[in-house]
Design an enzyme around this catalytic site. Structure first.
Site, PDB file in Angstrom:
ATOM      1  CD  GLU A   1      36.370  73.280 -47.752  1.00  0.00           C
ATOM      2  OE1 GLU A   1      36.645  73.092 -48.950  1.00  0.00           O
ATOM      3  OE2 GLU A   1      37.038  74.033 -47.017  1.00  0.00           O
TER       4      GLU A   1
ATOM      5  CG  HIS B   1      36.049  75.257 -52.471  1.00  0.00           C
ATOM      6  ND1 HIS B   1      36.621  76.212 -53.269  1.00  0.00           N
ATOM      7  CD2 HIS B   1      36.427  75.557 -51.198  1.00  0.00           C
ATOM      8  CE1 HIS B   1      37.319  77.063 -52.504  1.00  0.00           C
ATOM      9  NE2 HIS B   1      37.207  76.681 -51.249  1.00  0.00           N
TER      10      HIS B   1
HETATM   11 ZN    ZN Z   1      38.159  77.619 -49.663  1.00  0.00          ZN
END
Ligand code: ZN
Length: 502
Positions: free
Chosen positions: A268, A271
């Site tokens: 994450e 991201h």
């Molecule tokens: Zn992902």
């Protein structure tokens, strides 16, 4: 250019649409992280209203007029300019959104919120029947959505296009076939030598506070910045940005299994770094967001796997790990840990799957989504179809729906998302080949947790552009080719050959 009054008017409107998108994102973040469950019905209504307002504002006739009047300006601008990018992306989004009635957009948003709550309950109870009516409703709404567009070769293409512009099921299938051709024999060879790699130490007792400390150490080295980031705990981890300076990432902790929180948080964070690296000048212009989910996933998979599961990374961080969990790792070395976290073995849960079998989890979902969308498979038959494919592709029995068809949140939001995960792996491999050329001592840098140059490379070549370029344009600019599974397949082959002595 920007003093053109028509352009200024369009920008003002796009800024408001972006603001509503941010509000919708915040409502969704709150729903998944801290909203009391009984608030679900009200929240669904709130999200649908915000979504409808944004849709109406964006699809207003005036936007069409402005785009038409600004067409000569667009043609006069360099393709790479922010304004040309904004007009190009807005035009395409407008043409798509205009086809969808605001009432249908609101219904889809409303149904998704309800489906999400039902999914949480169904997964907890491991009872597909609780989720089934919501999936059927979602499918029916998607059929109506598909009918808003000119017929495609495969109706699934229309759904896929929302996540990966211009990608078709046929193209994705071709990429996956090439991937399968190299991965399936590799997985078979490695599984035969399963005893070569021990990962039993990943199961044990890992108190949450100590995991939190370790996750923080790792994320800080990646570039997590307290002033503009948050990390929260959820059932199904995700990342989102509410705009410059506000990145929200999430993870989940299992006290009996270490990789979930650790590698999930790395994923994450990848991201989040993408979102954080978008040029703030693009905020509130309609292109201040990620260009596609495949590019997004290439970033998360890169940080999780190419950095976070690399040998130099664990040579640097293993001492921290051993200090956090001395009972488990006190007598071990970094090399054993590195091998363990790269063990390949067919398993039930996608987000905990190893780098190689992960793609088979995606192929399974991609095929089921197409079957359901085309009407070849009834929603009621999904659990059995899922379980059969798990037998066929991974050779394992699914014990219950929570570990099978109910494990992922995505189908509460619709179909078409999953292929982008494996395409992200493929793109990460292509980018990494380029990074090795541009930063030849990348391994040494990872080994010293000096990740600023990697972050800067990604920001310069990928992140800062936001949605100005499509995935294909971006690939063409950075690596000079289209999608190519070979770099990813080659690097995985080399890594596993080394670990397993193939
Ligand atoms: Zn992902």
């Amino acid at each position: 250019m920007s003093d053109d009054p028509l352009l200024a008017e369009l920008k003002e409107r796009l800024a408001e649409v972006d603001d509503l998108g941010g509000v919708g994102g915040l409502l969704s973040w709150d729903q998944q992280t801290c909203m009391p469950p009984a608030g679900a019905a009200t929240r669904a209504a709130q999200r649908a209203t915000v979504h409808k307002l944004a849709h109406e504002l964006f699809t207003h006739d005036r936007v069409g007029e402005l785009l038409e009047q600004l067409a000569p300006l667009e043609e006069s601008l360099p393709y790479d300019s922010d304004e040309a990018g904004m007009l190009r992306v807005t035009r395409r989004a407008y043409d798509k959104a205009r086809r969808v009635p605001a009432s249908l957009a609101a219904e889809m948003s409303h149904a998704s919120s309800e489906a999400h709550e039902a999914w949480v309950e169904a997964r907890e109870a491991s009872d597909f029947a609780l989720f089934r009516p919501h999936l059927e409703r979602g499918l029916e709404l998607r059929q109506r959505y598909i009918d808003c567009f000119p017929p495609a070769e495969n109706p699934y293409d229309i759904l896929l296009d929302d996540y990966e512009e211009g990608m078709t099921a046929a193209e994705a299938t071709a990429v996956f076939d090439e991937l399968k051709a190299s991965l399936v024999p590799l997985i078979d060879a490695v599984v035969e030598r399963a005893d070569t790699v021990d990962d039993s130490f990943l199961h044990g007792t890992f108190p949450r506070e100590r995991q939190e400390w370790l996750v923080e150490e790792v994320l800080q080295s990646f570039g997590f910045d307290r002033a503009s980031w948050r990390l929260d705990t959820v059932i199904h981890p995700f990342a989102l940005s509410l705009g410059p300076g506000d990145v929200r990432i999430t993870t989940r902790f299992h006290e009996d299994y270490l990789p979930t929180a650790l590698f999930g948080a790395m994923h994450e964070c990848g991201h989040g770094l993408y979102e954080a690296g978008i040029d703030p000048r693009l905020a509130r212009t309609g292109i201040g967001h990620a260009t596609s989910l495949s590019i997004h996933e290439s970033q998360s998979r890169m940080w999780e796997n190419l950095v976070g599961r690399s040998r130099p990374f664990w040579q640097r961080f293993f001492p921290d790990l051993a200090r956090s969990f001395p009972d488990t790792f006190g007598g071990m070395d970094a090399e054993a840990f590195y091998r363990g976290v790269n063990k390949v073995q067919p398993s039930l849960i996608r987000i905990e799957a190893d780098e190689a079998t992960y793609n088979l989890h995606i192929v399974l979902r991609f095929e089921l989504e197409q079957d359901v969308t085309a009407g070849r498979l009834a929603i009621a038959d999904l659990p059995e179809a899922w379980n059969q494919k798990m037998r066929d592709y991974l050779g394992i029995e699914v014990p219950d729906d929570a570990h099978g068809v109910l494990q992922d949140v995505h189908w509460s939001f619709g179909f078409g998302y999953f292929p982008t995960y494996s395409l992200g792996n493929v793109i990460a491999g292509q980018l990494w080949d380029r990074i090795r050329v541009d930063i030849p001592d990348i391994d040494e840098r990872i080994g010293r947790a000096e990740l600023a140059d990697l972050r800067e490379w990604l920001r310069e070549h990928v992140h800062r552009h936001g949605a100005k370029y499509t995935m294909r344009e971006l690939l063409e600019r950075v690596v000079g080719t289209g999608l190519d599974p070979q770099p990813y397949a080659r690097s995985l082959q080399a890594k596993l050959a080394d670990i397993y002595g193939l």
